[in-house]
Design a protein around this motif. Structure first.
Motif, PDB file in Angstrom:
ATOM      1  N   LYS A 172       0.038  -9.013   1.730  1.00 33.41           N
ATOM      2  CA  LYS A 172       0.883  -8.574   3.008  1.00 33.41           C
ATOM      3  C   LYS A 172       1.503  -9.610   3.654  1.00 33.41           C
ATOM      4  O   LYS A 172       2.816  -9.324   4.109  1.00 33.41           O
ATOM      5  CB  LYS A 172      -0.451  -7.818   3.693  1.00 33.41           C
ATOM      6  CG  LYS A 172       0.171  -7.184   4.945  1.00 33.41           C
ATOM      7  CD  LYS A 172      -0.969  -6.280   5.689  1.00 33.41           C
ATOM      8  CE  LYS A 172      -0.264  -5.455   6.529  1.00 33.41           C
ATOM      9  NZ  LYS A 172      -1.398  -4.617   7.420  1.00 33.41           N
ATOM     10  N   LYS A 229      -4.057   0.703  -2.074  1.00 35.47           N
ATOM     11  CA  LYS A 229      -4.844   0.588  -0.673  1.00 35.47           C
ATOM     12  C   LYS A 229      -6.451   1.401  -0.639  1.00 35.47           C
ATOM     13  O   LYS A 229      -7.254   1.083  -0.151  1.00 35.47           O
ATOM     14  CB  LYS A 229      -4.120   1.158   0.535  1.00 35.47           C
ATOM     15  CG  LYS A 229      -3.011   0.073   0.998  1.00 35.47           C
ATOM     16  CD  LYS A 229      -2.241   0.480   2.255  1.00 35.47           C
ATOM     17  CE  LYS A 229      -1.373   1.702   2.041  1.00 35.47           C
ATOM     18  NZ  LYS A 229      -0.669   1.983   3.249  1.00 35.47           N
ATOM     19  N   ILE A 258       2.195  -1.135   1.072  1.00 35.57           N
ATOM     20  CA  ILE A 258       2.052  -1.796   2.697  1.00 35.57           C
ATOM     21  C   ILE A 258       1.714  -0.541   3.446  1.00 35.57           C
ATOM     22  O   ILE A 258       0.731  -0.422   4.053  1.00 35.57           O
ATOM     23  CB  ILE A 258       3.141  -2.311   3.082  1.00 35.57           C
ATOM     24  CG1 ILE A 258       3.494  -3.628   1.909  1.00 35.57           C
ATOM     25  CG2 ILE A 258       3.248  -2.994   4.513  1.00 35.57           C
ATOM     26  CD1 ILE A 258       2.496  -4.886   2.006  1.00 35.57           C
ATOM     27  N   TYR A 307      -5.518  -9.274  -0.840  1.00 34.42           N
ATOM     28  CA  TYR A 307      -4.455  -8.363  -0.311  1.00 34.42           C
ATOM     29  C   TYR A 307      -3.876  -8.858   0.944  1.00 34.42           C
ATOM     30  O   TYR A 307      -2.724  -8.633   1.402  1.00 34.42           O
ATOM     31  CB  TYR A 307      -5.159  -6.945   0.100  1.00 34.42           C
ATOM     32  CG  TYR A 307      -4.361  -5.901   0.524  1.00 34.42           C
ATOM     33  CD1 TYR A 307      -3.486  -5.099  -0.194  1.00 34.42           C
ATOM     34  CD2 TYR A 307      -4.161  -5.739   1.898  1.00 34.42           C
ATOM     35  CE1 TYR A 307      -2.482  -4.345   0.405  1.00 34.42           C
ATOM     36  CE2 TYR A 307      -3.166  -4.539   2.580  1.00 34.42           C
ATOM     37  CZ  TYR A 307      -2.300  -4.000   1.438  1.00 34.42           C
ATOM     38  OH  TYR A 307      -1.408  -3.291   2.194  1.00 34.42           O
ATOM     39  N   GLN A 308      -4.520  -9.379   1.738  1.00 38.81           N
ATOM     40  CA  GLN A 308      -4.192 -10.189   3.196  1.00 38.81           C
ATOM     41  C   GLN A 308      -3.259 -11.078   2.537  1.00 38.81           C
ATOM     42  O   GLN A 308      -2.024 -11.252   3.354  1.00 38.81           O
ATOM     43  CB  GLN A 308      -5.184 -10.703   3.850  1.00 38.81           C
ATOM     44  CG  GLN A 308      -6.168  -9.717   4.435  1.00 38.81           C
ATOM     45  CD  GLN A 308      -5.424  -8.942   5.400  1.00 38.81           C
ATOM     46  OE1 GLN A 308      -4.458  -9.217   5.998  1.00 38.81           O
ATOM     47  NE2 GLN A 308      -5.942  -7.557   5.379  1.00 38.81           N
ATOM     48  N   TYR A 326       4.615 -10.721   1.563  1.00 40.78           N
ATOM     49  CA  TYR A 326       5.480  -9.565   1.541  1.00 40.78           C
ATOM     50  C   TYR A 326       6.134  -9.685   3.216  1.00 40.78           C
ATOM     51  O   TYR A 326       7.527  -9.500   3.294  1.00 40.78           O
ATOM     52  CB  TYR A 326       4.741  -8.357   1.454  1.00 40.78           C
ATOM     53  CG  TYR A 326       5.862  -7.112   1.637  1.00 40.78           C
ATOM     54  CD1 TYR A 326       6.347  -6.707   0.202  1.00 40.78           C
ATOM     55  CD2 TYR A 326       6.242  -6.440   2.719  1.00 40.78           C
ATOM     56  CE1 TYR A 326       7.129  -5.623   0.227  1.00 40.78           C
ATOM     57  CE2 TYR A 326       7.353  -5.244   2.519  1.00 40.78           C
ATOM     58  CZ  TYR A 326       7.526  -5.094   1.084  1.00 40.78           C
ATOM     59  OH  TYR A 326       8.520  -3.679   1.121  1.00 40.78           O
ATOM     60  N   GLU A 327       5.698  -9.984   4.188  1.00 35.78           N
ATOM     61  CA  GLU A 327       6.305  -9.985   5.563  1.00 35.78           C
ATOM     62  C   GLU A 327       6.971 -11.350   5.597  1.00 35.78           C
ATOM     63  O   GLU A 327       8.259 -11.136   6.378  1.00 35.78           O
ATOM     64  CB  GLU A 327       5.148 -10.109   6.492  1.00 35.78           C
ATOM     65  CG  GLU A 327       4.413  -8.577   6.808  1.00 35.78           C
ATOM     66  CD  GLU A 327       3.126  -8.888   7.580  1.00 35.78           C
ATOM     67  OE1 GLU A 327       3.027  -9.824   7.956  1.00 35.78           O
ATOM     68  OE2 GLU A 327       2.483  -7.835   7.739  1.00 35.78           O
TER      69      GLU A 327
END
Length: 305
Positions: free
Chosen positions: A293, A276, A268, A289-290, A296-297
C-alpha cells in the motif's frame, strides 16, 4: 616461479577494487591458480568509458612476479551488472536480515525485493541471529515463503544453518546484501576464512580503505562458488514501473488475481476485493500488504510530477 612469468596473461576474476587497484584471482588451471594480484586498469578502458567492476572476468598480464602486480588488459562480456552495489556477473542475491538487533525494516526489504524482481535477479532471504528469537525468525520466514522466496535460517553465533546456506550458494556467484550490522561479514568470514585472510594480506600494500566497508569484495568459497560481501544499504530507490504493475510483484496476490469484483483491481480501495478479504483472515501478511500500500501511494505521487 620467476620473473620469466612477467608479461604472461592469465584469466581471472576481480574480487576487490580500492583506490584504483583491482585485486584479481587467477582462475586458469595452472600452478598459479588461486593467486591474487593487485592490478591497474589499462587506459583503454577509461578511453571507452568502461570501468572494471568487482565480479568482472578479466585477462591481466603480470608486471611484477615478486610483488604480485599486473595490468588488466581485457574485460570479458558481462552477464549483468548492478549499480548499488557496483558489481557484475551475479547469479542471485542472498538478502541477509537479523531477526533482532537490528530489527528488520520490512518496507525497505520489500522495496529491495521488488527492485531485484524487476531486474530479473533471483533473491533468497537469510534470517541471521536466530539464536536471539527463533520463534520470530520462523514467523518472518513463513511470511516470505508465502511470497515465493526461499528462506534460510542461520546464526553466526552458533553456526546453525550455515550448511544450508553453503548448499544454497553452491555453484553460483551470489551477493550477500543487507543493512549494516546484520552479520554479512561474519557469515563471509565463516564460509571463506582463507579467502578473507588472503585478501587482507594483499591489502596491506595500500592502507587507504583497508578498514572501511565502503567497497564490495568477492570471496571464493570453492572452485565454482563465489560470494560478494557488500556495504550495508541505508536506502532503496522506488520501483521504476507504473503503479498498476506493482501487484504483479507481490506473488502472494497471484492466486487471487481475477477473483475480485472488478477486473484490474489494484487491491486498495475497491469493494469486494479478494486480496483484502484474504488479509482479513490473515491468509496474506499485514506486513507485506502495508508495504504494498505504501509503495502504491509513492508511485501514485510520482505520477503527479
Amino acid at each position: 616461479m620467476s620473473n620469466l612469468d612477467e608479461g604472461k596473461v592469465y584469466f581471472a576474476k576481480i574480487i576487490k577494487g580500492i583506490a584504483g587497484f583491482y585485486y584479481c584471482i587467477i582462475l586458469d588451471e595452472c600452478e598459479r591458480k588461486g593467486q591474487i594480484f593487485s592490478c591497474k586498469a589499462k587506459g583503454i578502458f577509461r578511453n571507452i568509458g568502461m570501468k572494471p567492476l568487482v565480479g568482472d572476468n578479466v585477462d591481466f598480464e603480470i608486471t611484477d612476479t615478486e610483488d604480485l602486480e599486473g595490468n588488466v588488459v581485457k574485460i570479458h562480456k558481462r552477464k549483468n551488472a548492478l549499480i548499488r552495489p557496483a558489481v557484475a556477473n551475479i547469479d542471485k542475491v542472498v538478502l541477509v536480515l537479523a531477526v533482532e538487533s537490528p530489527s528488520p525494516a520490512f518496507y525497505y526489504l520489500d522495496k529491495y525485493l521488488i527492485n531485484m524482481s524487476n531486474a530479473g535477479i533471483r533473491v533468497d532471504i537469510c534470517w541471521n541471529k536466530t539464536d536471539l528469537n527463533e520463534a520470530k525468525a520462523i514467523e518472518y520466514a513463513k511470511v516470505y515463503e508465502n511470497a515465493g522466496f526461499k528462506n534460510i535460517m542461520a546464526s553466526t553465533k552458533t553456526e546453525g544453518g550455515l550448511d544450508k546456506l553453503r548448499e544454497a550458494l553452491k555453484g553460483e556467484v551470489s551477493v550477500l546484501a543487507g543493512a549494516s550490522g546484520v552479520g554479512k561479514s561474519s557469515i563471509t568470514n565463516i564460509l571463506a576464512p582463507k579467502a578473507n585472510m588472503d585478501t587482507n594480506t594483499v591489502s596491506r600494500k595500500i592502507e587507504r580503505g583497508r578498514h572501511t566497508t565502503r567497497h564490495s569484495e568477492l570471496f571464493m568459497i570453492d572452485d565454482d562458488t563465489f560470494v560478494f560481501d557488500t556495504p550495508g544499504f541505508t536506502s532503496v530507490e522506488s520501483p521504476t514501473f507504473d503503479k498498476e504493475e506493482l501487484r504483479f510483484h507481490f506473488h502472494e496476490f497471484d492466486k487471487y488475481e481475477g477473483k475480485c469484483r472488478f477486473a484490474g483491481c489494484v487491491h486498495i480501495n475497491e469493494p469486494e476485493c479478494a486480496v483484502k478479504k484474504a488479509l482479513e483472515i490473515t491468509s496474506i501478511s499485514r506486513i507485506r500488504y502495508q508495504s504494498y500500500k505504501k509503495m502504491y501511494e509513492e508511485l501514485s505521487e510520482r505520477r503527479k510530477y
